[in-house]
Scaffold this motif. Structure first.
Motif, PDB file in Angstrom:
ATOM      1  N   VAL A   1       0.827  -1.205   0.000  1.00 36.95           N
ATOM      2  CA  VAL A   1       0.000   0.000   0.000  1.00 36.95           C
ATOM      3  C   VAL A   1       0.864   1.258   0.000  1.00 36.95           C
ATOM      4  N   LEU A   2       1.905   1.292   0.817  1.00 40.91           N
ATOM      5  CA  LEU A   2       2.762   2.474   0.848  1.00 40.91           C
ATOM      6  C   LEU A   2       3.495   2.672  -0.473  1.00 40.91           C
ATOM      7  N   SER A   3       3.883   1.586  -1.126  1.00 37.01           N
ATOM      8  CA  SER A   3       4.545   1.744  -2.425  1.00 37.01           C
ATOM      9  C   SER A   3       3.565   2.294  -3.452  1.00 37.01           C
ATOM     10  N   ALA A   4       2.324   1.852  -3.414  1.00 31.63           N
ATOM     11  CA  ALA A   4       1.309   2.400  -4.322  1.00 31.63           C
ATOM     12  C   ALA A   4       1.077   3.876  -4.027  1.00 31.63           C
ATOM     13  N   LEU A   5       0.958   4.220  -2.750  1.00 33.32           N
ATOM     14  CA  LEU A   5       0.732   5.614  -2.359  1.00 33.32           C
ATOM     15  C   LEU A   5       1.913   6.490  -2.761  1.00 33.32           C
ATOM     16  N   GLY A   6       3.120   5.977  -2.616  1.00 37.99           N
ATOM     17  CA  GLY A   6       4.317   6.751  -2.916  1.00 37.99           C
ATOM     18  C   GLY A   6       4.373   7.275  -4.337  1.00 37.99           C
ATOM     19  N   GLY A   7       3.762   6.576  -5.257  1.00 39.27           N
ATOM     20  CA  GLY A   7       3.736   7.032  -6.640  1.00 39.27           C
ATOM     21  C   GLY A   7       2.720   8.128  -6.900  1.00 39.27           C
ATOM     22  N   HIS A   8       1.820   8.350  -5.948  1.00 37.56           N
ATOM     23  CA  HIS A   8       0.714   9.292  -6.182  1.00 37.56           C
ATOM     24  C   HIS A   8       0.782  10.555  -5.334  1.00 37.56           C
ATOM     25  N   VAL A   9       1.653  10.575  -4.358  1.00 36.66           N
ATOM     26  CA  VAL A   9       1.842  11.784  -3.557  1.00 36.66           C
ATOM     27  C   VAL A   9       3.114  12.439  -4.075  1.00 36.66           C
ATOM     28  N   THR A  10       3.033  13.719  -4.388  1.00 39.09           N
ATOM     29  CA  THR A  10       4.166  14.399  -5.000  1.00 39.09           C
ATOM     30  C   THR A  10       4.502  15.689  -4.251  1.00 39.09           C
ATOM     31  N   GLY A  11       5.602  16.282  -4.646  1.00 36.21           N
ATOM     32  CA  GLY A  11       5.977  17.598  -4.148  1.00 36.21           C
ATOM     33  C   GLY A  11       6.239  17.650  -2.656  1.00 36.21           C
ATOM     34  N   ASP A  12       5.877  18.799  -2.070  1.00 33.96           N
ATOM     35  CA  ASP A  12       6.127  19.025  -0.650  1.00 33.96           C
ATOM     36  C   ASP A  12       5.442  17.992   0.235  1.00 33.96           C
ATOM     37  N   GLU A  13       4.253  17.551  -0.182  1.00 34.62           N
ATOM     38  CA  GLU A  13       3.520  16.573   0.629  1.00 34.62           C
ATOM     39  C   GLU A  13       4.253  15.236   0.662  1.00 34.62           C
ATOM     40  N   ARG A  14       4.852  14.856  -0.448  1.00 36.34           N
ATOM     41  CA  ARG A  14       5.612  13.595  -0.485  1.00 36.34           C
ATOM     42  C   ARG A  14       6.818  13.684   0.442  1.00 36.34           C
TER      43      ARG A  14
ATOM     44  N   ASP B   1      -7.388  -3.797   2.702  1.00 30.58           N
ATOM     45  CA  ASP B   1      -5.944  -3.635   2.909  1.00 30.58           C
ATOM     46  C   ASP B   1      -5.537  -2.161   2.839  1.00 30.58           C
ATOM     47  N   VAL B   2      -6.018  -1.467   1.815  1.00 30.47           N
ATOM     48  CA  VAL B   2      -5.681  -0.046   1.655  1.00 30.47           C
ATOM     49  C   VAL B   2      -6.151   0.737   2.873  1.00 30.47           C
ATOM     50  N   SER B   3      -7.389   0.529   3.261  1.00 32.62           N
ATOM     51  CA  SER B   3      -7.931   1.259   4.415  1.00 32.62           C
ATOM     52  C   SER B   3      -7.219   0.885   5.710  1.00 32.62           C
ATOM     53  N   SER B   4      -6.828  -0.365   5.845  1.00 32.85           N
ATOM     54  CA  SER B   4      -6.117  -0.799   7.050  1.00 32.85           C
ATOM     55  C   SER B   4      -4.792  -0.064   7.209  1.00 32.85           C
ATOM     56  N   VAL B   5      -4.117   0.187   6.111  1.00 34.45           N
ATOM     57  CA  VAL B   5      -2.840   0.902   6.170  1.00 34.45           C
ATOM     58  C   VAL B   5      -3.072   2.413   6.251  1.00 34.45           C
ATOM     59  N   LEU B   6      -3.851   2.951   5.327  1.00 29.55           N
ATOM     60  CA  LEU B   6      -3.994   4.407   5.261  1.00 29.55           C
ATOM     61  C   LEU B   6      -4.699   4.991   6.481  1.00 29.55           C
ATOM     62  N   SER B   7      -5.583   4.228   7.102  1.00 29.42           N
ATOM     63  CA  SER B   7      -6.287   4.756   8.283  1.00 29.42           C
ATOM     64  C   SER B   7      -5.374   4.869   9.497  1.00 29.42           C
ATOM     65  N   THR B   8      -4.216   4.212   9.475  1.00 27.97           N
ATOM     66  CA  THR B   8      -3.266   4.335  10.582  1.00 27.97           C
ATOM     67  C   THR B   8      -2.401   5.588  10.448  1.00 27.97           C
ATOM     68  N   LEU B   9      -2.304   6.137   9.244  1.00 28.28           N
ATOM     69  CA  LEU B   9      -1.379   7.240   9.004  1.00 28.28           C
ATOM     70  C   LEU B   9      -1.726   8.545   9.714  1.00 28.28           C
ATOM     71  N   PRO B  10      -3.005   8.949   9.819  1.00 23.23           N
ATOM     72  CA  PRO B  10      -3.268  10.220  10.509  1.00 23.23           C
ATOM     73  C   PRO B  10      -2.712  10.267  11.930  1.00 23.23           C
TER      74      PRO B  10
ATOM     75  N   ASP C   1      -3.125  17.299   9.825  1.00 28.55           N
ATOM     76  CA  ASP C   1      -2.860  18.376   8.873  1.00 28.55           C
ATOM     77  C   ASP C   1      -2.150  17.856   7.625  1.00 28.55           C
ATOM     78  N   LEU C   2      -1.139  17.032   7.811  1.00 29.19           N
ATOM     79  CA  LEU C   2      -0.419  16.484   6.665  1.00 29.19           C
ATOM     80  C   LEU C   2      -1.334  15.575   5.858  1.00 29.19           C
ATOM     81  N   ILE C   3      -2.121  14.748   6.526  1.00 32.57           N
ATOM     82  CA  ILE C   3      -3.037  13.864   5.794  1.00 32.57           C
ATOM     83  C   ILE C   3      -4.045  14.689   5.003  1.00 32.57           C
ATOM     84  N   ALA C   4      -4.532  15.788   5.567  1.00 34.61           N
ATOM     85  CA  ALA C   4      -5.461  16.661   4.841  1.00 34.61           C
ATOM     86  C   ALA C   4      -4.790  17.223   3.583  1.00 34.61           C
ATOM     87  N   ARG C   5      -3.520  17.590   3.683  1.00 37.43           N
ATOM     88  CA  ARG C   5      -2.781  18.090   2.513  1.00 37.43           C
ATOM     89  C   ARG C   5      -2.595  16.997   1.465  1.00 37.43           C
ATOM     90  N   VAL C   6      -2.281  15.784   1.914  1.00 35.04           N
ATOM     91  CA  VAL C   6      -2.119  14.659   0.993  1.00 35.04           C
ATOM     92  C   VAL C   6      -3.445  14.377   0.286  1.00 35.04           C
TER      93      VAL C   6
END
Length: 146
Positions: free
Chosen positions: A43-56, A105-114, A120-125
């Motif tokens: 999931v993080l590898s998939a996300l890594g390709g879609h978050v760019t710039g300062d947020e990445r 799986d995606v929700s299980s990983v991404l829901s832990t990130l906030p 604030d960072l998750i809102a920017r992402v």
């Protein structure tokens, strides 16, 4: 899905890879740490390709070192995927996955990130991604697709 507990939320650098895996294992109710780690990497590898710039950059800095490497090592996507396409891309990367299990799986990983990197960072992402991703992070989607 129950929100996992993580030590020292919002403090960059205090949560370890092991803490992240434990949180994902709890959130996704995975039977083993190895399964939680495998899903987290996918999931993080998939996300890594879609978050760019300062947020990445900010996301990588806020994550445990191992997770940061997974995110930062990805080549940026040529076009942003819709949330549904993102889940489908995870399903393709995950042996034996269906769209339903990939969404879990995606929700299980991404829901832990906030809790790990801060709201604030998750809102920017989320603001950087196409509509629909907020739900994958366990947030209300205040800007649904038209």
């Amino acid at each position: 899905m129950t929100a996992p507990t993580m030590p020292a939320p919002h403090r960059t650098g205090t949560t370890t890879w092991a803490d992240l895996i434990t949180a994902v294992q709890e959130a996704g109710q995975y039977p083993t740490r190895a399964e939680a780690e495998r899903i987290t990497r996918i999931v993080l590898s998939a996300l890594g390709g879609h978050v760019t710039g300062d947020e990445r950059v900010a996301l990588a800095q806020a994550l445990p070192e191992e997770a940061a490497r997974v995110v930062a090592s990805q080549i940026p996507a040529t076009r942003p995927l819709t949330a549904s396409e993102f889940v489908d891309s995870v399903a393709v990367r995950t042996e034996g996955a269906t769209p339903a299990t990939a969404r879990w799986d995606v929700s299980s990983v991404l829901s832990t990130l906030p809790q790990l990197v801060g709201d604030d960072l998750i809102a920017r992402v989320i603001a950087q991604l196409p509509p629909g991703y907020a739900l994958l992070f366990g947030r209300a989607d205040l800007n649904p697709a038209s």
